[in-house]
Enzyme design. Structure first.
Site, PDB file in Angstrom:
ATOM      1  N   TYR A 105       0.856  -1.185   0.000  1.00 11.86           N
ATOM      2  CA  TYR A 105       0.000   0.000   0.000  1.00 11.86           C
ATOM      3  C   TYR A 105       0.892   1.235   0.000  1.00 11.86           C
ATOM      4  O   TYR A 105       1.845   1.320   0.780  1.00 11.86           O
ATOM      5  CB  TYR A 105      -0.885   0.003   1.249  1.00 11.86           C
ATOM      6  N   ASP A 107       9.305   2.865  -0.067  1.00 12.13           N
ATOM      7  CA  ASP A 107       8.246   3.544   0.672  1.00 12.13           C
ATOM      8  C   ASP A 107       8.438   3.190   2.140  1.00 12.13           C
ATOM      9  O   ASP A 107       8.033   2.127   2.598  1.00 12.13           O
ATOM     10  CB  ASP A 107       6.878   3.104   0.154  1.00 12.13           C
ATOM     11  N   LYS A 121       4.078   9.136   8.784  1.00 13.58           N
ATOM     12  CA  LYS A 121       3.802   8.569  10.112  1.00 13.58           C
ATOM     13  C   LYS A 121       4.758   9.104  11.200  1.00 13.58           C
ATOM     14  O   LYS A 121       4.558  10.212  11.667  1.00 13.58           O
ATOM     15  CB  LYS A 121       3.754   7.043  10.013  1.00 13.58           C
TER      16      LYS A 121
HETATM   17  C1  LIG Z   1       0.308   4.748   5.683  1.00  8.89           C
HETATM   18  C2  LIG Z   1       1.091   4.499   4.454  1.00  8.89           C
HETATM   19  C3  LIG Z   1       1.016   5.350   3.349  1.00  8.89           C
HETATM   20  C4  LIG Z   1       0.034   6.475   3.262  1.00  8.89           C
HETATM   21  O1  LIG Z   1       0.276   7.471   4.202  1.00  8.89           O
HETATM   22  P1  LIG Z   1      -0.945   8.452   4.590  1.00  8.89           P
HETATM   23  O2  LIG Z   1      -0.315   9.413   5.541  1.00  8.89           O
HETATM   24  O3  LIG Z   1      -2.002   7.582   5.176  1.00  8.89           O
HETATM   25  O4  LIG Z   1      -1.395   9.110   3.336  1.00  8.89           O
HETATM   26  C5  LIG Z   1       1.870   5.125   2.284  1.00  8.89           C
HETATM   27  N1  LIG Z   1       2.739   4.105   2.304  1.00  8.89           N
HETATM   28  C6  LIG Z   1       2.823   3.260   3.348  1.00  8.89           C
HETATM   29  C7  LIG Z   1       3.839   2.159   3.318  1.00  8.89           C
HETATM   30  C8  LIG Z   1       1.997   3.411   4.437  1.00  8.89           C
HETATM   31  O5  LIG Z   1       2.056   2.546   5.445  1.00  8.89           O
END
Ligand SMILES: *Cc1c(COP(=O)(O)O)cnc(C)c1O
Length: 427
Positions: free
Chosen positions: A142, A237, A265
């Protein structure tokens, strides 16, 4: 009716599904979402005054426990100087300097307001830099809710049963190629079938969003080699793994340098913040130096920067945090494994540092196809059994749990006990 139930009934009339992010609705596990009133240290409290041990921690940011004092202090201090300027500030320079110091591959960085923004920008930059259109992502990973990523996406997109969202155009979907995680051969095939068209390979270097899935030995290095061979940018990511698996994220832990890194995060200390960064020559295609446009009215917001800076400074100056996270993770997962053995269960636990998932399947889970072999109704019952025992888990099988240093050994043992009782109850 509990206050949470009353609020949820009302919320559903005003907000789609009653929530501002789908996984919060508890649809994958049944039951009513808790409406949260406050949290401190290892505990979260709902509107009805119930207390729970926190294993979500805002999906990662609360790595030092809730309302950690140095972060709270930094926010208080910042607020006195107004909340937003839409102009450059000293704090943004300090933040960039600290990120460059902490994250091995990052030489230059741009702040945004969420992980989604970071990944959207990173692939635009990769496309601008390479002059190519396609990206490769992995099934079950994701990367936020940008159109290009809602193809075989993990997290809430799995839970909702809509991995391919309506509203994403066919043209966009055509530019996103997908491969199974941990499958280098599939990646190479895609690259060869789309010769000179792939701008970037993007992945979670350790996956949190199909549950916790680890890269097999050689997978990350294999991707690095493929990207080098075909002039493709490798994007890690690290929105979840950044500042968690090590102070420099998964790239530090595994010793692999991506070309671009996305962060979120933890980087905001609980405020809405994201960032993307990487090699200088790549980042210099970003506007206003280069032609790739990316902007944000509230980007680098002073309150958010203050929270994030306090968080990162603490992590950077306290390596014992990471030692302690390893201990907590090992203690918890060790206890879970003993329980499984005692109960004669063969369930899979994937674990690295302060991330883990207990998968309700006997199969090893190395990719999304294996994650999908889990007994989801069983997970739903387990989730609710844990909740009744005061443990707040992620409300989906396809999520990692995130431990914080606020967890004492005693609390970890309570979670292990709750896990054993819950498994006995639901099997
Ligand atoms: C949470 C997450 C996102 C998205 O971040 P948001 O602040 O919710 O837009 C993207 N990549 C990874 C790996 C994530 O865990």
């Amino acid at each position: 009716m509990s206050l949470s139930e009353q609020l949820f009934e009302k919320a559903k009339t005003l907000i789609p599904g009653g929530v501002n992010s789908p996984v919060r609705a508890f649809r994958a596990v049944g039951g009513n979402p808790l409406f949260i009133k406050s949290a401190k240290g290892p505990y979260i409290f709902d509107e009805d005054g119930n207390r729970y041990i926190e294993l979500i921690n805002s999906w990662g940011p609360m790595i030092l426990g809730h309302a950690f004092e140095p972060v709270e202090e930094a926010i208080r201090e910042a607020i006195r100087h107004s909340f937003s300027f839409g102009a450059p500030t000293r704090k943004e320079v300090e933040m960039a300097e600290l990120i460059v110091e902490m994250v091995p591959s990052v030489e230059m960085v741009r702040m945004v307001n969420s992980g989604t923004e970071a990944t959207m920008a990173a692939i635009r930059v990769a496309r601008g830099f390479t002059g190519r259109d396609k990206i490769i992502k992995f099934e079950g990973c994701y990367h936020g809710h940008g159109d290009s990523f809602l193809i075989a996406a993990g997290s809430g997109a799995i839970t909702m049963g809509t991995p391919d969202s309506p509203g994403v155009t066919r043209a966009t979907a055509l530019d996103t190629l997908t491969a199974p995680y941990n499958n280098l051969a599939a990646v190479e095939q895609l690259i060869q079938a789309n010769a000179n068209q792939v701008a970037a390979v993007i992945l979670e270097p350790v996956v949190g969003n199909m549950g916790c899935v680890l890269p097999e030995p050689g997978f990350l290095q294999g991707l690095r080699d493929l990207c080098d061979r075909y002039d493709i940018l490798l994007i890690f990511d690290e929105v979840m793994t950044g500042f968690r698996l090590a102070k420099g994220g998964a790239q530090e832990r595994f010793g692999i340098r991506p070309d671009l890194t996305t962060m979120g995060k933890i980087i905001g200390g609980g405020m809405p913040v994201g960032a993307y960064g990487g090699r200088k020559e790549i980042m210099e295609v970003v506007s206003p130096v280069g032609p790739v446009y990316q902007a944000g009215t509230l980007s680098g917001n002073p309150i958010a920067m203050s929270a994030g800076l306090a968080m990162l400074r603490y992590l950077n100056g306290h390596p014992e945090v990471y030692t302690r996270l390893e201990e907590i993770g090992s203690r918890l997962v060790g206890g879970f494994r003993q329980t499984l053995e005692k109960l004669g269960l063969n369930f899979t636990i994937n674990h690295l540092g302060s991330m883990y998932t207990l998968f309700m399947t006997d199969r090893p889970v190395s990719d999304f196809a294996h994650a999908k072999t889990c007994d989801l109704p069983l997970f739903g019952r387990y989730f609710n059994a844990m909740l009744r025992r005061g443990v707040y888990l992620a409300p989906s099988q396809f999520e990692s749990l995130f431990l914080s240093v606020a967890l004492t050994d005693d609390l970890v043992d309570q979670v292990i006990q709750a896990n054993e009782e819950s498994l006995k109850e639901v099997l």
